[in-house]
Scaffold this motif. Structure first.
Motif, mmCIF file in Angstrom:
data_model
loop_
_atom_site.group_PDB
_atom_site.id
_atom_site.type_symbol
_atom_site.label_atom_id
_atom_site.label_comp_id
_atom_site.label_asym_id
_atom_site.label_seq_id
_atom_site.Cartn_x
_atom_site.Cartn_y
_atom_site.Cartn_z
ATOM 1 N N VAL A 1 -55.523 25.111 50.783
ATOM 2 C CA VAL A 1 -54.786 26.267 50.279
ATOM 3 C C VAL A 1 -55.477 26.734 49.002
ATOM 4 C CG1 VAL A 1 -52.559 25.588 51.308
ATOM 5 C CG2 VAL A 1 -53.117 24.882 48.957
ATOM 6 N N ALA A 2 -55.146 27.927 48.594
ATOM 7 C CA ALA A 2 -55.759 28.486 47.385
ATOM 8 C C ALA A 2 -55.441 27.603 46.178
ATOM 9 C CB ALA A 2 -55.249 29.901 47.150
ATOM 10 N N ASP B 1 -53.955 28.849 36.203
ATOM 11 C CA ASP B 1 -53.271 27.663 36.713
ATOM 12 C C ASP B 1 -53.976 27.176 37.976
ATOM 13 O OD1 ASP B 1 -51.317 27.909 34.686
ATOM 14 O OD2 ASP B 1 -50.211 29.356 35.915
ATOM 15 N N ILE B 2 -54.651 26.033 37.891
ATOM 16 C CA ILE B 2 -55.442 25.497 39.000
ATOM 17 C C ILE B 2 -54.689 24.323 39.620
ATOM 18 C CG2 ILE B 2 -57.701 24.616 39.692
ATOM 19 C CD1 ILE B 2 -57.816 27.373 38.218
ATOM 20 N N VAL B 3 -54.472 24.404 40.960
ATOM 21 C CA VAL B 3 -53.762 23.344 41.674
ATOM 22 C C VAL B 3 -54.662 22.745 42.748
ATOM 23 C CG1 VAL B 3 -51.524 24.448 41.237
ATOM 24 C CG2 VAL B 3 -52.702 24.872 43.409
ATOM 25 N N SER B 4 -54.254 21.593 43.254
ATOM 26 C CA SER B 4 -55.047 20.940 44.293
ATOM 27 C C SER B 4 -54.929 21.696 45.615
ATOM 28 C CB SER B 4 -54.599 19.495 44.488
ATOM 29 O OG SER B 4 -55.406 18.881 45.472
ATOM 30 N N ASP C 1 -54.440 17.357 49.956
ATOM 31 C CA ASP C 1 -54.070 15.986 49.619
ATOM 32 C C ASP C 1 -55.380 15.229 49.511
ATOM 33 O OD1 ASP C 1 -51.443 16.787 50.018
ATOM 34 O OD2 ASP C 1 -51.181 15.677 51.886
ATOM 35 N N GLY C 2 -55.525 14.448 48.465
ATOM 36 C CA GLY C 2 -56.772 13.712 48.314
ATOM 37 C C GLY C 2 -56.812 12.904 47.037
ATOM 38 N N LYS C 3 -58.027 12.637 46.597
ATOM 39 C CA LYS C 3 -58.254 11.816 45.407
ATOM 40 C C LYS C 3 -59.255 12.515 44.499
ATOM 41 C CE LYS C 3 -59.953 7.199 44.246
ATOM 42 N NZ LYS C 3 -60.493 5.958 44.786
ATOM 43 N N ILE C 4 -58.981 12.495 43.210
ATOM 44 C CA ILE C 4 -59.910 13.064 42.224
ATOM 45 C C ILE C 4 -61.085 12.093 42.102
ATOM 46 C CG2 ILE C 4 -60.240 13.854 39.839
ATOM 47 C CD1 ILE C 4 -58.184 15.515 41.490
ATOM 48 N N SER D 1 -50.694 20.231 40.030
ATOM 49 C CA SER D 1 -51.443 20.854 38.942
ATOM 50 C C SER D 1 -52.657 20.004 38.572
ATOM 51 C CB SER D 1 -50.537 21.021 37.718
ATOM 52 O OG SER D 1 -51.252 21.615 36.668
ATOM 53 N N LEU D 2 -53.840 20.656 38.498
ATOM 54 C CA LEU D 2 -55.079 19.971 38.132
ATOM 55 C C LEU D 2 -55.540 20.342 36.725
ATOM 56 C CD1 LEU D 2 -57.186 20.458 41.406
ATOM 57 C CD2 LEU D 2 -55.757 18.493 40.778
#
Length: 164
Positions: free
Chosen positions: A18-19, A53-56, A59-62, A113-114
């Motif tokens: 998603v965006a 505002d930057i979001v993921s 689903d995952g891992k940084i 939120s990232l």
């Protein structure tokens, strides 16, 4: 009952991104930087953001948060490696205008939120605000399809389908 403990986890093959930010979806070829436009780092899309505002997107891992906070790497459940690069020539800001809400190793859900980004600082001190979203291991994926949308809302609108 015990046999359930030893069942193989079903492998995730396809994911939908998603965006990660609200704004206008543009093709990678239109990014005014040859590294992205010529897909040297991988395939993907870009968004001209309307806010910071930057979001993921998944689903995952940084797996990587650059010390300058201008870029973040996420590994999705199907193994896709996603790079969010915030703006152009923003590495030169040395973190100015960026606030991270995650750290390396953290698991994230789509929409978490990232980063918060001050777009005014980027407009003033960097080359551009456009945000490339790159699948850096594109060659390991069987297909990457861009959704046909123009305006996108962060955490809501689908932008890419990545098949392994």
């Amino acid at each position: 009952m015990l046999k359930d403990l030893f069942k193989k986890k079903e492998e995730v093959k396809n994911i939908t991104l998603v965006a990660p930010v609200s704004g206008e979806l543009v093709s990678l070829e239109k990014v005014p930087d040859p590294v992205f436009a010529e897909k040297m780092m991988g395939d993907g899309v870009a968004i001209e953001p309307e806010n910071g505002d930057i979001v993921s997107p998944v689903d995952g891992k940084i797996v990587q948060l650059f010390p300058t906070k201008h870029a973040i790497g996420i590994q999705a459940e199907n193994g896709a490696e996603i790079l969010l690069h915030i703006g152009l020539d923003t590495v030169n800001l040395n973190g100015e205008g960026f606030t991270a809400h995650v750290e390396e190793g953290k698991k994230v859900k789509q929409g978490d939120s990232l980063l918060s980004v001050d777009l005014d600082v980027i407009r003033e001190k960097a080359t551009g605000t456009i945000i490339p979203i790159i699948i850096t291991n594109s060659d390991a994926m069987s297909s990457i399809k861009t959704k046909d949308v123009k305006e996108v809302t962060a955490g809501n609108d689908e932008i890419l389908i990545v098949e392994k």
